[in-house]
Design a protein around this motif. Structure first.
Motif, PDB file in Angstrom:
ATOM      1  N   PRO A 197       0.582  -0.889   0.340  1.00  0.00           N
ATOM      2  CA  PRO A 197      -0.028   0.112  -0.122  1.00  0.00           C
ATOM      3  C   PRO A 197       0.177   1.442  -0.211  1.00  0.00           C
ATOM      4  CG  PRO A 197      -0.939  -1.854   1.488  1.00  0.00           C
ATOM      5  CD  PRO A 197       0.070  -1.763   1.125  1.00  0.00           C
ATOM      6  N   ASP A 198       0.533   2.154  -0.890  1.00  0.00           N
ATOM      7  CA  ASP A 198       1.230   3.236  -0.254  1.00  0.00           C
ATOM      8  C   ASP A 198       2.048   3.226  -1.834  1.00  0.00           C
ATOM      9  OD1 ASP A 198      -0.520   5.125   0.210  1.00  0.00           O
ATOM     10  OD2 ASP A 198       0.224   5.314   2.490  1.00  0.00           O
ATOM     11  N   PHE A 199       3.413   2.355  -1.520  1.00  0.00           N
ATOM     12  CA  PHE A 199       4.177   2.053  -2.761  1.00  0.00           C
ATOM     13  C   PHE A 199       4.076   2.386  -3.709  1.00  0.00           C
ATOM     14  CE2 PHE A 199       5.974   0.602   1.569  1.00  0.00           C
ATOM     15  CZ  PHE A 199       7.515   1.647   1.698  1.00  0.00           C
ATOM     16  N   THR A 202      -1.031   5.825  -6.373  1.00  0.00           N
ATOM     17  CA  THR A 202      -1.585   6.608  -5.422  1.00  0.00           C
ATOM     18  C   THR A 202      -2.814   6.446  -4.315  1.00  0.00           C
ATOM     19  OG1 THR A 202      -3.118   5.838  -7.552  1.00  0.00           O
ATOM     20  CG2 THR A 202      -1.450   7.801  -7.981  1.00  0.00           C
ATOM     21  N   PRO A 203      -3.118   6.989  -4.275  1.00  0.00           N
ATOM     22  CA  PRO A 203      -4.540   6.248  -2.894  1.00  0.00           C
ATOM     23  C   PRO A 203      -5.255   5.356  -4.100  1.00  0.00           C
ATOM     24  CG  PRO A 203      -3.680   8.328  -2.400  1.00  0.00           C
ATOM     25  CD  PRO A 203      -2.863   8.683  -3.838  1.00  0.00           C
ATOM     26  N   HIS A 204      -5.957   6.257  -4.966  1.00  0.00           N
ATOM     27  CA  HIS A 204      -6.658   5.828  -5.883  1.00  0.00           C
ATOM     28  C   HIS A 204      -6.242   3.885  -6.051  1.00  0.00           C
ATOM     29  CE1 HIS A 204      -9.779   4.543  -8.663  1.00  0.00           C
ATOM     30  NE2 HIS A 204      -9.148   4.394  -9.545  1.00  0.00           N
ATOM     31  N   ARG A 229      -1.878   4.301   9.185  1.00  0.00           N
ATOM     32  CA  ARG A 229      -1.595   5.950   8.911  1.00  0.00           C
ATOM     33  C   ARG A 229      -0.526   5.767   7.578  1.00  0.00           C
ATOM     34  NH1 ARG A 229       1.863   6.737  13.887  1.00  0.00           N
ATOM     35  NH2 ARG A 229       0.446   6.128  16.268  1.00  0.00           N
ATOM     36  N   LYS A 230      -1.260   5.128   6.028  1.00  0.00           N
ATOM     37  CA  LYS A 230      -0.618   5.506   5.310  1.00  0.00           C
ATOM     38  C   LYS A 230      -1.572   6.388   4.335  1.00  0.00           C
ATOM     39  CE  LYS A 230       2.633   1.972   5.129  1.00  0.00           C
ATOM     40  NZ  LYS A 230       2.415   1.330   3.869  1.00  0.00           N
ATOM     41  N   ASP A 231      -0.760   7.154   3.477  1.00  0.00           N
ATOM     42  CA  ASP A 231      -1.600   8.267   2.505  1.00  0.00           C
ATOM     43  C   ASP A 231      -2.782   7.773   1.631  1.00  0.00           C
ATOM     44  OD1 ASP A 231       1.054   9.163   2.805  1.00  0.00           O
ATOM     45  OD2 ASP A 231       1.489   9.630   0.505  1.00  0.00           O
ATOM     46  N   PHE A 232      -3.889   6.267   1.474  1.00  0.00           N
ATOM     47  CA  PHE A 232      -4.674   6.604   1.188  1.00  0.00           C
ATOM     48  C   PHE A 232      -5.900   6.367   2.399  1.00  0.00           C
ATOM     49  CE2 PHE A 232      -4.055   2.223   2.785  1.00  0.00           C
ATOM     50  CZ  PHE A 232      -5.527   1.624   3.336  1.00  0.00           C
ATOM     51  N   LEU A 233      -5.260   6.180   3.337  1.00  0.00           N
ATOM     52  CA  LEU A 233      -6.288   6.510   4.950  1.00  0.00           C
ATOM     53  C   LEU A 233      -6.517   7.617   5.099  1.00  0.00           C
ATOM     54  CD1 LEU A 233      -5.236   3.671   6.923  1.00  0.00           C
ATOM     55  CD2 LEU A 233      -7.206   4.246   5.714  1.00  0.00           C
ATOM     56  N   GLY A 234      -5.196   8.863   4.095  1.00  0.00           N
ATOM     57  CA  GLY A 234      -5.505  10.402   4.630  1.00  0.00           C
ATOM     58  C   GLY A 234      -6.386  10.968   3.948  1.00  0.00           C
ATOM     59  N   ARG A 244      -5.107   9.124  11.467  1.00  0.00           N
ATOM     60  CA  ARG A 244      -4.675   8.228  11.183  1.00  0.00           C
ATOM     61  C   ARG A 244      -5.269   6.988  11.826  1.00  0.00           C
ATOM     62  NH1 ARG A 244      -0.791   9.266   5.604  1.00  0.00           N
ATOM     63  NH2 ARG A 244      -1.725  11.513   5.620  1.00  0.00           N
ATOM     64  N   ASP A 245      -5.437   7.047  13.016  1.00  0.00           N
ATOM     65  CA  ASP A 245      -5.936   5.629  13.396  1.00  0.00           C
ATOM     66  C   ASP A 245      -6.855   4.892  13.588  1.00  0.00           C
ATOM     67  OD1 ASP A 245      -2.627   5.771  14.712  1.00  0.00           O
ATOM     68  OD2 ASP A 245      -2.947   6.313  16.753  1.00  0.00           O
ATOM     69  N   ALA A 246      -7.677   5.878  13.491  1.00  0.00           N
ATOM     70  CA  ALA A 246      -9.226   5.711  13.357  1.00  0.00           C
ATOM     71  C   ALA A 246      -9.367   5.212  11.586  1.00  0.00           C
ATOM     72  CB  ALA A 246     -10.145   6.598  14.006  1.00  0.00           C
ATOM     73  N   ALA A 247      -9.084   5.602  11.153  1.00  0.00           N
ATOM     74  CA  ALA A 247      -9.020   4.730   9.688  1.00  0.00           C
ATOM     75  C   ALA A 247      -7.905   3.246   9.840  1.00  0.00           C
ATOM     76  CB  ALA A 247      -8.755   5.970   9.242  1.00  0.00           C
ATOM     77  N   THR A 248      -7.208   3.794  10.349  1.00  0.00           N
ATOM     78  CA  THR A 248      -6.505   2.621   9.920  1.00  0.00           C
ATOM     79  C   THR A 248      -6.898   1.528  11.032  1.00  0.00           C
ATOM     80  OG1 THR A 248      -3.893   3.667  10.874  1.00  0.00           O
ATOM     81  CG2 THR A 248      -4.320   1.300  11.144  1.00  0.00           C
TER      82      THR A 248
END
Length: 304
Positions: A197-199, A202-204, A229-234, A244-248
């Protein structure tokens, strides 16, 4: 029912360990450049204290990294990286041999030193860019995490047209890298697959891969989900990493419904609570019919 999917096993040191449900991998960033911790753990004592906290919180695996994954920065010298991670690995092996230790590196000399010090898993974010890493893993009878990436480590690559079919290309890459590792002597049973993820996504694109995670699972190996805490959660929350912990936790709950995961997280205690709740609702965990919640945890104590 999803909970009936059979759990894959992970072979380390000749022992097969079923990855039943979801294992929790706690993160120890031994690098002041960390994108998430922001250099909160700068001394060895602070990092060892962090290890102790993760063990107490119930981590199954502790992943120690000496170089941040923040892109477009020069990589640090391998000797400096080893100096950061080896003392932590050795301390964990000495004080908590029951916890598996992973080393997050793509440099053969660092991998060799960490595995020699007692690490059980090599977490290679390069996707076996250097085949010598597989030789080292095979010699130490360690586990090997293979991550998808379309570029060299520390390279920022986010292009909307980079992939024709991002999920299909991730699955093909992981299958190819697994075959390459097996050819170098790593048992297939010792491999974990990480869709990255993220590497170089893009988030999409990250979400497109995660929505088709069943295709990664179909390769038959445990799946490492480095979601924390990854970018897609941001992109979903509009929050910086520590927000971003709740989304994690929501993402962990989504994937924990199917066994065979290792989730890489910063907040181990919260992840354990999430997984325990999912396991309860999926029927993999039970509450004793005679259990009643004790009064001391039924209500919050009045503040003094």
């Amino acid at each position: 029912m999803l909970g009936r999917v059979s759990a894959p096993t992970l072979r380390i040191g000749g022992t097969d360990r079923p990855v039943e449900g979801t294992w929790v991998m706690g993160v120890v960033n031994a690098s002041p450049e960390s994108f998430s911790d922001g250099g909160r753990f700068t001394s060895l004592d602070q990092r060892l204290e962090r290890c102790q906290e993760l063990v107490a919180a119930g981590a199954d695996v502790i992943d120690v990294g000496g170089q941040s994954a923040i892109t477009n920065r020069p990589e640090i010298d391998a000797r400096q990286e080893a100096d950061r991670v080896v003392p932590i690995v050795a301390w964990l092996q000495r004080h908590h041999p029951e916890v598996l230790v992973s080393v997050d590196t793509y440099k053969p000399t660092v991998a060799e030193a960490a595995l020699e010090a007692g690490a059980a898993i090599l977490n290679d974010v390069s996707g076996l860019r250097d085949p010598a890493l597989a030789d080292i893993v095979a010699r130490h009878r360690a586990g090997l995490v293979l991550m998808h990436t379309a570029a060299a480590p520390l390279t920022r690559l986010q292009q909307r047209d980079l992939y024709d079919d991002v999920a299909g290309e991730v699955v093909a890459f992981l299958g190819d890298r697994m075959a390459a590792a097996v050819d170098r002597g790593v048992p297939a049973e010792s491999i974990v697959l990480d869709p990255g993820p993220d590497f170089t996504k893009t988030p999409h694109q990250t979400v497109a891969v995660l929505r088709r995670i069943a295709e990664v699972r179909a390769l038959g190996r445990p799946v490492l989900l480095a979601l924390s805490r990854k970018d897609f959660l941001g992109a979903v929350t509009g929050r910086s990493p520590r927000g971003r912990d709740a989304a994690t936790h929501a993402a962990i709950a989504h994937f924990a419904a199917t066994p065979g995961n290792i989730v890489r997280v910063h907040d181990v205690a919260a992840a354990r609570d999430v997984i325990a709740t999912v396991d309860l609702l999926e029927g993999r965990r039970e509450i004793d019919p005679d259990y009643l919640l004790p009064d001391e945890i039924r209500h919050e104590r009045p503040s003094a």
